[in-house]
Design a protein around this motif. Structure first.
Motif, PDB file in Angstrom:
ATOM      1  N   ASP A   1     -12.087 -62.711  17.301  1.00 52.69           N
ATOM      2  CA  ASP A   1     -13.679 -62.285  16.723  1.00 52.69           C
ATOM      3  C   ASP A   1     -13.216 -61.192  15.328  1.00 52.69           C
ATOM      4  O   ASP A   1     -12.799 -60.173  15.686  1.00 52.69           O
ATOM      5  CB  ASP A   1     -14.511 -61.585  17.730  1.00 52.69           C
ATOM      6  N   ILE A   2     -13.672 -61.578  14.430  1.00 49.69           N
ATOM      7  CA  ILE A   2     -13.305 -60.882  13.003  1.00 49.69           C
ATOM      8  C   ILE A   2     -14.009 -59.498  13.086  1.00 49.69           C
ATOM      9  O   ILE A   2     -13.410 -58.464  12.594  1.00 49.69           O
ATOM     10  CB  ILE A   2     -13.760 -61.654  11.723  1.00 49.69           C
ATOM     11  N   PHE A   3     -15.186 -59.363  13.725  1.00 50.46           N
ATOM     12  CA  PHE A   3     -15.884 -58.148  13.960  1.00 50.46           C
ATOM     13  C   PHE A   3     -15.045 -57.300  14.812  1.00 50.46           C
ATOM     14  O   PHE A   3     -14.689 -56.002  14.391  1.00 50.46           O
ATOM     15  CB  PHE A   3     -17.289 -58.274  14.599  1.00 50.46           C
ATOM     16  N   ASP A   4     -14.711 -57.719  15.839  1.00 54.22           N
ATOM     17  CA  ASP A   4     -13.630 -56.824  16.549  1.00 54.22           C
ATOM     18  C   ASP A   4     -12.391 -56.337  16.129  1.00 54.22           C
ATOM     19  O   ASP A   4     -11.786 -55.267  16.187  1.00 54.22           O
ATOM     20  CB  ASP A   4     -13.340 -57.456  18.051  1.00 54.22           C
TER      21      ASP A   4
ATOM     22  N   PHE B   1      -1.823 -54.094  26.055  1.00 53.38           N
ATOM     23  CA  PHE B   1      -3.362 -53.813  26.548  1.00 53.38           C
ATOM     24  C   PHE B   1      -4.240 -54.684  26.213  1.00 53.38           C
ATOM     25  O   PHE B   1      -4.197 -55.421  25.325  1.00 53.38           O
ATOM     26  CB  PHE B   1      -3.639 -52.552  25.644  1.00 53.38           C
ATOM     27  N   ILE B   2      -4.954 -54.999  27.228  1.00 51.27           N
ATOM     28  CA  ILE B   2      -5.925 -56.197  27.451  1.00 51.27           C
ATOM     29  C   ILE B   2      -7.113 -55.471  26.671  1.00 51.27           C
ATOM     30  O   ILE B   2      -7.441 -54.359  27.376  1.00 51.27           O
ATOM     31  CB  ILE B   2      -6.193 -56.684  28.763  1.00 51.27           C
ATOM     32  N   THR B   3      -7.810 -56.195  25.976  1.00 52.68           N
ATOM     33  CA  THR B   3      -9.162 -55.814  25.067  1.00 52.68           C
ATOM     34  C   THR B   3     -10.044 -56.887  25.512  1.00 52.68           C
ATOM     35  O   THR B   3      -9.805 -58.146  25.334  1.00 52.68           O
ATOM     36  CB  THR B   3      -8.870 -55.696  23.644  1.00 52.68           C
ATOM     37  N   THR B   4     -11.227 -56.327  26.221  1.00 49.44           N
ATOM     38  CA  THR B   4     -12.147 -57.322  26.934  1.00 49.44           C
ATOM     39  C   THR B   4     -13.591 -56.740  26.937  1.00 49.44           C
ATOM     40  O   THR B   4     -13.672 -55.717  26.833  1.00 49.44           O
ATOM     41  CB  THR B   4     -11.698 -57.961  28.293  1.00 49.44           C
TER      42      THR B   4
ATOM     43  N   PRO C   1     -16.239 -52.899  22.180  1.00 54.55           N
ATOM     44  CA  PRO C   1     -15.406 -52.700  20.972  1.00 54.55           C
ATOM     45  C   PRO C   1     -14.376 -51.711  21.080  1.00 54.55           C
ATOM     46  O   PRO C   1     -14.422 -50.670  21.872  1.00 54.55           O
ATOM     47  CB  PRO C   1     -16.395 -52.463  19.925  1.00 54.55           C
ATOM     48  N   LEU C   2     -13.208 -51.940  20.325  1.00 50.72           N
ATOM     49  CA  LEU C   2     -12.142 -51.053  20.186  1.00 50.72           C
ATOM     50  C   LEU C   2     -12.793 -49.806  19.406  1.00 50.72           C
ATOM     51  O   LEU C   2     -12.422 -49.458  18.198  1.00 50.72           O
ATOM     52  CB  LEU C   2     -11.010 -51.522  19.425  1.00 50.72           C
ATOM     53  N   ASP C   3     -13.118 -48.743  20.387  1.00 47.54           N
ATOM     54  CA  ASP C   3     -13.575 -47.507  19.476  1.00 47.54           C
ATOM     55  C   ASP C   3     -12.774 -46.431  20.115  1.00 47.54           C
ATOM     56  O   ASP C   3     -13.133 -46.110  21.374  1.00 47.54           O
ATOM     57  CB  ASP C   3     -15.038 -47.301  19.641  1.00 47.54           C
ATOM     58  N   PHE C   4     -11.658 -46.101  19.945  1.00 48.73           N
ATOM     59  CA  PHE C   4     -10.818 -45.115  20.575  1.00 48.73           C
ATOM     60  C   PHE C   4     -11.490 -43.962  20.836  1.00 48.73           C
ATOM     61  O   PHE C   4     -11.005 -42.759  21.509  1.00 48.73           O
ATOM     62  CB  PHE C   4      -9.550 -44.954  19.606  1.00 48.73           C
ATOM     63  N   GLU C   5     -12.614 -43.527  20.445  1.00 50.07           N
ATOM     64  CA  GLU C   5     -13.089 -42.150  20.453  1.00 50.07           C
ATOM     65  C   GLU C   5     -14.334 -42.251  21.576  1.00 50.07           C
ATOM     66  O   GLU C   5     -14.392 -41.220  22.359  1.00 50.07           O
ATOM     67  CB  GLU C   5     -13.957 -41.753  19.310  1.00 50.07           C
ATOM     68  N   SER C   6     -15.058 -43.196  21.684  1.00 45.08           N
ATOM     69  CA  SER C   6     -16.255 -43.319  22.799  1.00 45.08           C
ATOM     70  C   SER C   6     -16.102 -44.437  23.716  1.00 45.08           C
ATOM     71  O   SER C   6     -17.136 -44.640  24.448  1.00 45.08           O
ATOM     72  CB  SER C   6     -17.592 -42.978  22.181  1.00 45.08           C
TER      73      SER C   6
END
Length: 136
Positions: free
Chosen positions: A10-13, A89-92, A115-120
């Protein structure tokens, strides 16, 4: 400079992950593949792809992709002695335990909900563990 392989269809992710790394000023080289086959091509230097060297220090892996999904890629990765040590790390988008159980036997380092948002992100501990590995 840290090397990261993001395997995501997914290009957005992918763009969200790039922005998250930039937000934390983590010096890195982000390599991207859109499925497991492309990721193996990058690791092995086959099918016209230049091999990633040095090897990535961490792999962020989506499970649900076309051609070769994350489960199949992870099985191939762990079966190769050159790559079996790389933290994955699995992103799902799924928080289902069945996804975790199906990949635990393949030695994953953690799970991060997209989504991969390391802050929240909801899996903040896994996100922080990933950041710690990248910053070492």
């Amino acid at each position: 400079m840290r090397s990261v392989l993001l395997v995501e269809d997914d290009i957005f992710d992918t763009m969200t992950a790039e922005k998250s790394f930039a937000k934390f000023n983590i010096p890195h080289q982000l390599h991207t593949a859109f499925n497991g086959e492309e990721a193996l091509d990058l690791l092995l230097g086959r099918n016209g792809a230049e091999a990633i060297r040095p090897l990535p220090e961490v792999i962020l892996l989506d499970l649900n992709m076309p051609r070769m999904n994350g489960h199949e890629f992870l099985a191939e990765l762990r079966g190769n002695p050159e790559f079996h040590h790389i933290p994955v790390f699995i992103t799902t988008t799924s928080s289902m335990d069945v996804d975790r159980l199906s990949t635990d036997s393949l030695g994953v380092s953690g799970y991060i909900l997209k989504p991969l948002d390391f802050e929240s992100g909801t899996d903040l501990s896994d996100s922080l563990s990933l950041l710690e590995k990248l910053l070492k």
